[in-house]
Design an enzyme around this catalytic site. Structure first.
Site, short mmCIF file in Angstrom:
data_model
loop_
_atom_site.label_atom_id
_atom_site.label_comp_id
_atom_site.label_asym_id
_atom_site.label_seq_id
_atom_site.Cartn_x
_atom_site.Cartn_y
_atom_site.Cartn_z
N LEU A 238 0.68 -1.05 0.02
CA LEU A 238 0.04 0.21 -0.16
C LEU A 238 0.97 1.24 0.01
O LEU A 238 0.56 2.24 -0.82
CB LEU A 238 -0.78 -0.17 1.27
CG LEU A 238 -1.95 1.19 1.47
CD1 LEU A 238 -2.67 1.08 0.20
CD2 LEU A 238 -2.61 1.06 2.63
N GLU B 265 0.69 0.79 9.40
CA GLU B 265 -0.58 0.69 9.41
C GLU B 265 -1.49 1.74 9.92
O GLU B 265 -2.59 1.60 10.63
CB GLU B 265 -1.09 -0.80 10.00
CG GLU B 265 -0.71 -2.06 9.47
CD GLU B 265 -1.25 -3.40 9.76
OE1 GLU B 265 -2.21 -3.45 10.40
OE2 GLU B 265 -0.34 -4.31 9.97
#
Length: 393
Positions: free
Chosen positions: A117, A371
């Site tokens: 990501l 995260e």
């Protein structure tokens, strides 16, 4: 199940996991090369049936596994977590063909997964992704000719061009869940998730030398071909795939942090009970006893919030994003505090290479960043509570 209570089978399972981590996983972890995928360790996680549970259990189970493994072997915990993070989008959003090809191998520990990501300019701001998924024919040929089997079946609909950075398990994973921009200028609404095998032409990568010992790297995409068969979920709806995965894994990052905090606390309890100082034991000093009490208090509070968030996820509660963010934020910040205080109470011995606390001190810093950094979690919490306030007006 009440968020504050574990039943006897769960408690027994946690104890079993700590024993397995100490006796079977830690020896393999110690043989691994820092900064590289430890395939023997991942395979053993598969043999023990722990990787399969990533796809058959809920958030509470995931947190129990991560906390228990982290207490005894952080490398095993991280190896398990990275398999889950990279493969969960395939499990939750993949086609039957995608799941059949990859999930059995992930569960066995014979295929390494990765979640791609973050980018050099899009870490915390995930909606600002710049990796391009461009439609149409390719005008430039990748510099190195790949094996014929590396090409996807059918004509490529998109070519991925750009970079990813800070990707765990890169560049050694066997496949990547990759988030790329399919609609320019559309923010979060224009991102698509793709399942990209590592042998696709044009995909390269390098390892990054990081503070944490687990593998992290950068990926380069030079017109990497992907087709409609590689899409996870729906085109332009990949941000939902990413956020759904993070809502599950953020509480379990908190569980990882709690496991480290509990290990540091227990080491401190033993040390202060045995260490002679000022005519008695360290624990007899009120300042020390109060500090240990504060460490225990914060650890237990973080643990309760982690399992409250995990229970909310398993029950399909509406406030999962807020609870997940709260759990990750509190637990990771708490673990940093507890490990730091444990080092202080141990003194110089805790700074010696190879000491448990020296290891935890290096491990505990990264979870406050990945995260979604702590600042991002605060933003999510604020957004969710203001939205709730407006809804009840």
């Amino acid at each position: 199940m009440p968020a504050f209570s574990l039943d006897p089978p769960q408690t027994a399972w946690c104890a079993e996991l700590r024993t397995l981590a100490d006796e079977r996983l830690r020896p393999l972890a110690e043989k691994g090369e820092p900064g590289h995928v430890n395939r023997a360790l991942v395979a053993e996680l598969g043999q023990l049936g722990l990787l399969e549970r990533l796809f058959t259990s809920g958030a509470v189970d995931l947190c129990l596994m991560r906390e228990s493994l982290a207490y005894a072997c952080t490398e095993a915990e991280t190896a398990l977590a990275l398999q889950g993070l990279g493969a969960h989008p395939v499990h939750a959003h993949g086609t039957q063909a995608q799941r059949d090809r990859w999930l059995p191998r992930v569960a066995e520990g014979t295929a390494i997964a990765a979640f791609a990501l973050s980018e050099p300019a899009a870490g915390s701001d995930a909606a600002a992704l710049e990796l391009r998924a461009e439609e149409g024919p390719v005008t430039e040929t990748p510099p190195a000719a790949p094996p014929p089997s590396a090409e996807p079946d059918g004509a490529a609909r998109w070519r991925l061009t750009g970079e990813k950075c800070w990707i765990s398990n890169a560049p050694e994973a066997d496949f990547y869940t990759v988030f790329a921009r399919t609609t320019p200028g559309a923010g979060a609404r224009g991102v698509t998730a793709f399942l990209v095998p590592a042998d696709r032409p044009g995909l390269g990568g390098t390892s990054l030398d990081m503070l944490s010992p687990h593998p992290i790297g950068a990926l380069t995409f030079d017109a990497v071909p992907v087709t409609a068969d590689d899409v996870l979920g729906e085109v332009d709806r990949g941000f939902r795939v990413a956020m759904g995965t993070l809502n599950l894994f953020r509480p379990s990052v908190g569980a990882f942090a709690v496991g480290m905090a509990r290990a540091a606390l227990d080491a401190t309890l033993a040390h202060t009970a045995e260490r002679d100082a000022f005519g008695g034991k360290l624990k007899d000093l009120q300042t020390v006893a109060h500090q240990v009490a504060e460490m225990a208090l914060r650890t237990e509070a973080a643990r309760l919030m982690v399992y409250a968030a995990a229970t909310a996820y398993d029950e399909g509660a509406e406030d999962v994003p807020k609870r997940a963010a709260m759990a990750k934020l509190l637990a990771t910040e708490t673990a940093q505090y507890v490990v730091d205080q444990a080092v202080q109470l141990h003194g110089a011995r805790a700074l010696r290479r190879g000491h448990l606390l020296e290891h935890l001190y290096r491990e505990v810093r990264a979870p406050r960043v990945y995260e979604g950094a702590s600042e991002v979690q605060r933003g999510i919490i604020a957004k969710e509570i203001y939205a709730c306030e407006e809804a009840v007006r």
